[in-house]
Motif scaffolding. Structure first.
Motif, PDB file in Angstrom:
ATOM      1  N   ALA A 104       0.821  -1.216   0.000  1.00 39.02           N
ATOM      2  CA  ALA A 104       0.000   0.000   0.000  1.00 39.02           C
ATOM      3  C   ALA A 104       0.850   1.260   0.000  1.00 39.02           C
ATOM      4  N   PHE A 105       2.023   1.218   0.683  1.00 36.20           N
ATOM      5  CA  PHE A 105       2.879   2.392   0.776  1.00 36.20           C
ATOM      6  C   PHE A 105       3.951   2.431  -0.319  1.00 36.20           C
ATOM      7  N   ALA A 106       4.042   1.396  -1.141  1.00 34.55           N
ATOM      8  CA  ALA A 106       5.096   1.327  -2.153  1.00 34.55           C
ATOM      9  C   ALA A 106       4.921   2.423  -3.195  1.00 34.55           C
ATOM     10  N   PRO A 107       6.026   3.070  -3.602  1.00 30.66           N
ATOM     11  CA  PRO A 107       5.927   4.088  -4.658  1.00 30.66           C
ATOM     12  C   PRO A 107       5.677   3.444  -6.010  1.00 30.66           C
ATOM     13  N   ALA A 108       4.942   4.135  -6.844  1.00 28.23           N
ATOM     14  CA  ALA A 108       4.646   3.610  -8.179  1.00 28.23           C
ATOM     15  C   ALA A 108       5.893   3.643  -9.046  1.00 28.23           C
ATOM     16  N   MET A 109       5.987   2.682  -9.938  1.00 24.20           N
ATOM     17  CA  MET A 109       7.095   2.604 -10.873  1.00 24.20           C
ATOM     18  C   MET A 109       6.720   3.324 -12.163  1.00 24.20           C
ATOM     19  N   SER A 110       7.690   3.617 -12.955  1.00 23.50           N
ATOM     20  CA  SER A 110       7.436   4.224 -14.262  1.00 23.50           C
ATOM     21  C   SER A 110       8.373   3.601 -15.271  1.00 23.50           C
ATOM     22  N   GLY A 111       8.043   3.732 -16.526  1.00 21.31           N
ATOM     23  CA  GLY A 111       8.887   3.152 -17.562  1.00 21.31           C
ATOM     24  C   GLY A 111       8.104   2.903 -18.817  1.00 21.31           C
ATOM     25  N   GLY A 112       8.763   2.298 -19.807  1.00 18.24           N
ATOM     26  CA  GLY A 112       8.125   2.012 -21.075  1.00 18.24           C
ATOM     27  C   GLY A 112       7.083   0.923 -20.932  1.00 18.24           C
ATOM     28  N   ALA A 113       6.185   0.889 -21.894  1.00 20.64           N
ATOM     29  CA  ALA A 113       5.081  -0.059 -21.832  1.00 20.64           C
ATOM     30  C   ALA A 113       4.976  -0.823 -23.146  1.00 20.64           C
ATOM     31  N   GLY A 114       5.998  -1.642 -23.424  1.00 15.64           N
ATOM     32  CA  GLY A 114       5.961  -2.479 -24.604  1.00 15.64           C
ATOM     33  C   GLY A 114       5.261  -3.787 -24.325  1.00 15.64           C
ATOM     34  N   ALA A 115       5.284  -4.680 -25.301  1.00 20.32           N
ATOM     35  CA  ALA A 115       4.575  -5.956 -25.166  1.00 20.32           C
ATOM     36  C   ALA A 115       5.130  -6.780 -24.008  1.00 20.32           C
ATOM     37  N   LEU A 116       6.463  -6.777 -23.824  1.00 15.93           N
ATOM     38  CA  LEU A 116       7.052  -7.552 -22.730  1.00 15.93           C
ATOM     39  C   LEU A 116       6.600  -7.017 -21.380  1.00 15.93           C
ATOM     40  N   VAL A 117       6.537  -5.692 -21.253  1.00 17.32           N
ATOM     41  CA  VAL A 117       6.083  -5.092 -20.002  1.00 17.32           C
ATOM     42  C   VAL A 117       4.622  -5.448 -19.741  1.00 17.32           C
ATOM     43  N   PHE A 118       3.792  -5.434 -20.793  1.00 20.06           N
ATOM     44  CA  PHE A 118       2.388  -5.832 -20.655  1.00 20.06           C
ATOM     45  C   PHE A 118       2.292  -7.293 -20.213  1.00 20.06           C
ATOM     46  N   PHE A 119       3.129  -8.147 -20.788  1.00 14.73           N
ATOM     47  CA  PHE A 119       3.128  -9.571 -20.448  1.00 14.73           C
ATOM     48  C   PHE A 119       3.480  -9.776 -18.982  1.00 14.73           C
ATOM     49  N   LEU A 120       4.572  -9.162 -18.522  1.00 19.85           N
ATOM     50  CA  LEU A 120       5.014  -9.326 -17.137  1.00 19.85           C
ATOM     51  C   LEU A 120       4.019  -8.702 -16.159  1.00 19.85           C
ATOM     52  N   SER A 121       3.434  -7.575 -16.561  1.00 17.41           N
ATOM     53  CA  SER A 121       2.437  -6.932 -15.708  1.00 17.41           C
ATOM     54  C   SER A 121       1.213  -7.826 -15.537  1.00 17.41           C
ATOM     55  N   GLY A 122       0.815  -8.491 -16.621  1.00 20.13           N
ATOM     56  CA  GLY A 122      -0.308  -9.415 -16.547  1.00 20.13           C
ATOM     57  C   GLY A 122      -0.033 -10.567 -15.596  1.00 20.13           C
TER      58      GLY A 122
END
Length: 305
Positions: free
Chosen positions: A139-157
């Motif tokens: 809940a207290f963790a800071p949000a990350m930022s970065g590119g949003a390519g297909a690999l990032v979408f895959f890992l996020s899923g």
């Protein structure tokens, strides 16, 4: 046999999953279908294809418990389609009573999850504390930022779906922490098929991998795992506190007392309304808990038959 109650439980899960900070897994736990959901997902293995070849499609369907799974998924997707805009509007226009309702829901649910446990020793206490601490840190963790390519979408899923089936940890909130909540919504809105396929592939692989671990631990260390899950739920109350204000980016929150909230925002703290909705949530959990034994009895009969 189609079970209408499963469809409405799916609708409750779908409504929860669209809210950052609320877990669909929590609603599954409250309504008494969590363990059947984990067992069903964990049972989807290549072995089922052998059942299909030897005994036919009907045996395959029954063995995989697909009536339960398809009915639940239908409820989830129906809820997302019908209620997502309503819930978003309520959170935007009446945030305090809505978050108070969710807080009451979780608080009552913790007691419902812990009350039937037979083992209540040091190990279960440590599991509860670990789950609480983990959810608070998230809940207290800071949000990350970065590119949003297909690999990032895959890992996020992969990460989001694992969180989604854990009570107290919201998949949509994990996407917020990863900086992927808005990109995923934009991909859905603009129908960016390659990115959506990457995200859904990550969800499928993450779910079918993680659920086997969760199924095994539930079967071998049931009370300890349930204490851990209750801890997740307890820790999530930090994120659900009704009197909080997000920063300009909408990623970090400031927590206030009702009086502090009113002084900071210039809006009514709606304390009485918040307490009323929290009590309504507690009553709803009690009602769902009373209905759950009927469902669990039907589940036991299905397993024995």
């Amino acid at each position: 046999m189609i079970r209408p109650g499963i469809f409405f439980r799916g609708m409750a899960m779908g409504a929860a999953d669209v809210v950052p900070g609320v877990s669909g897994g929590t609603l599954a736990l409250i309504t008494g279908i969590y363990e059947e959901l984990i067992d069903t997902l964990g049972g989807i293995t290549p072995r089922l294809l052998g059942v299909w070849r030897r005994e036919g499609f009907a045996a395959f369907w029954q063995q995989a418990n697909l009536t339960f799974l398809m009915t639940l998924l239908a409820g989830i997707f129906t809820s997302i389609a019908l209620l997502a805009r309503l819930i978003t509007w309520l959170l935007a226009t009446h945030p305090v009573p809505v978050w108070a309702f969710f807080s009451g829901l979780i608080l009552a649910s913790i007691l419902m999850v812990l009350s039937p446990l037979r083992q209540r020793g040091l190990v279960q206490g440590m599991a509860f504390a670990l789950g609480t601490l983990t959810a608070v840190l998230i809940a207290f963790a800071p949000a990350m930022s970065g590119g949003a390519g297909a690999l990032v979408f895959f890992l996020s899923g992969m990460l989001a779906i694992c969180a989604m089936i854990l009570p107290g940890i919201s998949g949509s909130f994990i996407l917020l922490l990863l900086g992927m909540y808005q990109p995923v919504l934009e991909a859905v809105k603009e129908v960016q098929v390659p990115l959506l396929l990457a995200f859904l592939s990550g969800c499928a692989i993450g779910l079918l991998s993680f659920v086997h671990i969760l199924k095994w631990t539930l079967h071998h260390y049931h009370d300890t795992v349930m204490a851990l899950l209750a801890g997740f739920m307890a820790g999530s109350l930090v994120k659900l506190w009704p009197w909080r204000v997000a920063d300009a980016a909408g990623l970090q929150d400031q927590w206030f007392t009702p009086a502090g909230y009113a002084a900071t925002t210039g809006q009514s703290a709606q304390t009485l309304l918040a307490l009323s909705t929290a009590v309504m949530a507690v009553a709803l959990v009690w009602l769902l808990h009373r209905l759950a034994p009927v469902h669990n009895s039907a589940m036991a009969n299905r397993k024995d038959g």
